[in-house]
Design an enzyme around this catalytic site. Structure first.
Site, short mmCIF file in Angstrom:
data_model
loop_
_atom_site.label_atom_id
_atom_site.label_comp_id
_atom_site.label_asym_id
_atom_site.label_seq_id
_atom_site.Cartn_x
_atom_site.Cartn_y
_atom_site.Cartn_z
N ASP A 1 76.83 0.27 44.31
CA ASP A 1 76.62 -0.65 45.44
C ASP A 1 75.71 -0.05 46.51
O ASP A 1 75.41 1.15 46.50
CB ASP A 1 77.97 -1.07 46.05
CG ASP A 1 78.96 0.08 46.19
OD1 ASP A 1 78.53 1.25 46.13
OD2 ASP A 1 80.15 -0.19 46.37
N ASP B 1 92.88 -1.54 49.78
CA ASP B 1 93.25 -2.91 49.45
C ASP B 1 92.99 -3.23 47.97
O ASP B 1 93.05 -4.37 47.56
CB ASP B 1 92.47 -3.90 50.35
CG ASP B 1 90.96 -3.79 50.16
OD1 ASP B 1 90.51 -2.93 49.36
OD2 ASP B 1 90.22 -4.55 50.80
N HIS C 1 90.09 -2.63 46.38
CA HIS C 1 88.70 -2.96 46.02
C HIS C 1 88.08 -1.88 45.12
O HIS C 1 88.44 -0.71 45.20
CB HIS C 1 87.84 -3.25 47.26
CG HIS C 1 87.52 -2.07 48.11
ND1 HIS C 1 87.89 -1.98 49.44
CD2 HIS C 1 86.83 -0.93 47.87
CE1 HIS C 1 87.45 -0.85 49.95
NE2 HIS C 1 86.80 -0.19 49.01
N GLU D 1 86.13 -7.11 46.88
CA GLU D 1 87.32 -7.14 47.73
C GLU D 1 88.37 -8.08 47.12
O GLU D 1 88.05 -8.86 46.22
CB GLU D 1 86.93 -7.64 49.13
CG GLU D 1 85.97 -6.74 49.89
CD GLU D 1 86.63 -5.49 50.46
OE1 GLU D 1 87.86 -5.34 50.34
OE2 GLU D 1 85.91 -4.65 51.02
C1 F6R Z 1 81.89 3.44 46.59
C2 F6R Z 1 82.65 2.22 46.54
C3 F6R Z 1 84.01 2.03 47.13
C4 F6R Z 1 84.87 3.29 47.20
C5 F6R Z 1 86.22 2.98 47.84
C6 F6R Z 1 87.08 4.22 47.99
O1 F6R Z 1 80.60 3.30 46.00
O2 F6R Z 1 82.12 1.29 46.03
O3 F6R Z 1 84.69 1.04 46.36
O4 F6R Z 1 85.05 3.83 45.93
O5 F6R Z 1 86.05 2.39 49.10
O6 F6R Z 1 86.48 5.08 48.91
P1 F6R Z 1 87.06 6.52 49.24
O7 F6R Z 1 86.82 7.37 48.02
O8 F6R Z 1 86.25 7.00 50.42
O9 F6R Z 1 88.51 6.35 49.54
#
Ligand code: F6R
Length: 241
Positions: A67, A136, A138, A143
């Site tokens: 992303d 959450d 995602h 989401e």
């Molecule tokens: C990253 C992404 C997000 C993260 C998620 C967890 O490219 O797409 O889905 O993997 O927000 O983030 P952390 O590892 O910082 O808890």
């Protein structure tokens, strides 16, 4: 589903890096799906260390990131281009023309997303997709409520996500309102999926994603249906499973 428990974050990083390393050794021209966020940082550090020692070679590897924020240039220090460059690519030998991250600067969101799906298909699909998980549930920027059938698409960021990110941008008004993300369908089409989760704050969502019903309300729950899904999880994050 394989669940591999790690004793701490270092152990998680080493175990997940080992899985990626094995993938690249067995198939040097692997297509790796990569993620940003804080959890994969230790994996990238470990892979860089092994690369410097000559234990791993990325010269035939293709990478495809999950992303990118819409509207941010690669030089913006909050962009995922910048993150990947600073935390991984500048230290290893993935050829520049084989590094792919959605083009956040393309104002035409349909084109940007369509082009990205073409890139994934032309690469022959993703061999191993690395994922973190949001509190959450995602994955990527998919989401709760995201349709399971989507490939790359443009999402409006949830108010809560923008509020959480405001600290990085200094001001809530500077937080991008949209992002381009691989969809759940793109992620599910990867041949292997490797998810990493660390910290007590992930324990509830890991329990829901792994043991709860498969539902769009918990996007990561779809991974229960993936034929080759591995979760590498640190002890605290695993405390409810
Ligand atoms: C990253 C992404 C997000 C993260 C998620 C967890 O490219 O797409 O889905 O993997 O927000 O983030 P952390 O590892 O910082 O808890």
């Amino acid at each position: 589903m394989k669940v591999i428990k790690a004793k701490d974050y270092e152990d998680l990083s080493r175990k997940a890096a080992n899985i990626i390393s094995a993938q690249v050794i067995i198939k040097p021209d692997s297509v790796l799906g990569l993620a940003t966020g804080s959890t994969p940082l230790g994996i990238y550090r470990q892979l860089i260390e092994w690369y410097k020692k000559g234990d791993i070679d990325f010269s035939d590897v293709t990478t495809i990131n999950l992303d990118e924020y819409r509207g941010l240039s690669p030089g913006n220090d909050q962009s995922y281009h910048y993150f990947m460059q600073e935390n991984f690519f500048r230290y290893v030998n993935v050829p520049k023309d084989r590094i792919h991250i959605p083009d956040g600067e393309d104002p035409d969101s349909d084109r940007a997303c369509r082009d990205y799906d073409v890139i994934i298909k032309k690469a022959g699909g993703i061999d191993l997709q690395l994922l973190g998980i949001g509190r959450d549930g995602h994955i990527g920027f998919n989401e709760p409520g995201a349709a399971f059938g989507l490939e790359t698409h443009c999402v409006d960021l949830a108010e809560s996500t923008m509020a959480a990110n405001a600290r990085f941008f200094g001001d809530k008004d500077k937080v991008p309102r949209q992002a381009y993300t691989m969809g759940i369908k793109s992620i599910m089409q990867a041949k292997k999926v490797l998810m990493v989760a660390s910290g007590r704050e992930k324990a509830e969502i890991i329990r829901d994603a792994i043991l709860g019903p498969v539902t769009p309300q918990v996007p990561a729950s779809i991974l229960q249906m993936h034929p080759d899904f591995t979760l590498v999880i640190e002890r605290e994050a695993a405390s409810l499973i």
